[in-house]
Design a protein around this motif. Structure first.
Motif, PDB file in Angstrom:
ATOM      1  N   UNK A  95       0.821  -1.201   0.000  1.00  0.00           N
ATOM      2  CA  UNK A  95       0.000   0.000   0.000  1.00  0.00           C
ATOM      3  C   UNK A  95       0.860   1.258   0.000  1.00  0.00           C
ATOM      4  N   UNK A  96       2.028   1.202   0.600  1.00  0.00           N
ATOM      5  CA  UNK A  96       2.925   2.347   0.620  1.00  0.00           C
ATOM      6  C   UNK A  96       3.437   2.716  -0.759  1.00  0.00           C
ATOM      7  N   UNK A  97       3.431   1.756  -1.683  1.00  0.00           N
ATOM      8  CA  UNK A  97       3.889   1.988  -3.044  1.00  0.00           C
ATOM      9  C   UNK A  97       2.720   2.014  -4.015  1.00  0.00           C
ATOM     10  N   UNK A  98       1.579   2.477  -3.570  1.00  0.00           N
ATOM     11  CA  UNK A  98       0.386   2.441  -4.409  1.00  0.00           C
ATOM     12  C   UNK A  98       0.133   3.780  -5.103  1.00  0.00           C
ATOM     13  N   UNK A  99      -0.629   3.699  -6.192  1.00  0.00           N
ATOM     14  CA  UNK A  99      -1.035   4.882  -6.951  1.00  0.00           C
ATOM     15  C   UNK A  99      -2.531   4.798  -7.223  1.00  0.00           C
ATOM     16  N   UNK A 100      -3.170   5.934  -7.324  1.00  0.00           N
ATOM     17  CA  UNK A 100      -4.598   5.986  -7.630  1.00  0.00           C
ATOM     18  C   UNK A 100      -4.774   5.852  -9.139  1.00  0.00           C
ATOM     19  N   UNK A 101      -5.590   4.876  -9.568  1.00  0.00           N
ATOM     20  CA  UNK A 101      -5.826   4.665 -10.993  1.00  0.00           C
ATOM     21  C   UNK A 101      -7.217   5.124 -11.427  1.00  0.00           C
ATOM     22  N   UNK A 102      -8.118   5.295 -10.476  1.00  0.00           N
ATOM     23  CA  UNK A 102      -9.468   5.758 -10.805  1.00  0.00           C
ATOM     24  C   UNK A 102     -10.118   6.309  -9.546  1.00  0.00           C
ATOM     25  N   UNK A 103     -11.125   7.125  -9.751  1.00  0.00           N
ATOM     26  CA  UNK A 103     -11.935   7.577  -8.625  1.00  0.00           C
ATOM     27  C   UNK A 103     -13.386   7.559  -9.062  1.00  0.00           C
ATOM     28  N   UNK A 104     -14.259   7.293  -8.107  1.00  0.00           N
ATOM     29  CA  UNK A 104     -15.690   7.218  -8.386  1.00  0.00           C
ATOM     30  C   UNK A 104     -16.444   8.012  -7.337  1.00  0.00           C
ATOM     31  N   UNK A 105     -17.668   8.339  -7.647  1.00  0.00           N
ATOM     32  CA  UNK A 105     -18.479   9.085  -6.690  1.00  0.00           C
ATOM     33  C   UNK A 105     -19.125   8.176  -5.659  1.00  0.00           C
ATOM     34  N   UNK A 106     -19.312   6.904  -5.988  1.00  0.00           N
ATOM     35  CA  UNK A 106     -19.996   6.016  -5.054  1.00  0.00           C
ATOM     36  C   UNK A 106     -19.160   4.775  -4.743  1.00  0.00           C
ATOM     37  N   UNK A 107     -19.427   4.181  -3.595  1.00  0.00           N
ATOM     38  CA  UNK A 107     -18.765   2.946  -3.213  1.00  0.00           C
ATOM     39  C   UNK A 107     -19.166   1.813  -4.154  1.00  0.00           C
ATOM     40  N   UNK A 108     -20.408   1.818  -4.624  1.00  0.00           N
ATOM     41  CA  UNK A 108     -20.872   0.762  -5.536  1.00  0.00           C
ATOM     42  C   UNK A 108     -20.042   0.748  -6.822  1.00  0.00           C
ATOM     43  N   UNK A 109     -19.771   1.923  -7.389  1.00  0.00           N
ATOM     44  CA  UNK A 109     -18.941   2.002  -8.597  1.00  0.00           C
ATOM     45  C   UNK A 109     -17.529   1.515  -8.306  1.00  0.00           C
ATOM     46  N   UNK A 110     -17.009   1.878  -7.149  1.00  0.00           N
ATOM     47  CA  UNK A 110     -15.662   1.449  -6.770  1.00  0.00           C
ATOM     48  C   UNK A 110     -15.603  -0.068  -6.608  1.00  0.00           C
ATOM     49  N   UNK A 111     -16.638  -0.663  -6.047  1.00  0.00           N
ATOM     50  CA  UNK A 111     -16.687  -2.108  -5.867  1.00  0.00           C
ATOM     51  C   UNK A 111     -16.746  -2.838  -7.208  1.00  0.00           C
TER      52      UNK A 111
END
Length: 81
Positions: free
Chosen positions: A8-24
């Motif tokens: 996790x310390x070497x992680x990068x954000x690849x996407x963002x969503x407005x809802x938890x459902x989309x993220x899941x």
């Protein structure tokens, strides 16, 4: 430090969503293709999570492959910030 925390310390954000459902949905899709990811708030302040949405992070070594996969499948979520 556990291997999980180290990754996790070497992680990068690849996407963002407005809802938890989309993220899941994105998380399940990445898992189906053999990639691990983490879902977390975009903001360190819980009171504005609903505004900034959820971030999907991956190990930085997999970033290019995952971005290509998400683009191919049309699952990029919102623009990353």
């Amino acid at each position: 430090m556990s291997a999980y925390r180290h990754e996790q310390g070497k992680s990068v954000v690849v996407a963002s969503t407005q809802t938890m459902a989309q993220a899941e949905v994105i998380k399940a899709t990445l898992a189906a293709y053999g990639f691990d990811c983490w879902i977390g708030p975009r903001s360190p302040y819980p009171s504005i999570d609903f505004v900034e949405g959820m971030a999907i992070s991956v190990v930085s070594a997999n970033e290019a492959a995952i971005l290509a996969l998400l683009a191919k499948l049309g699952l990029g979520g919102d623009e990353t910030k």
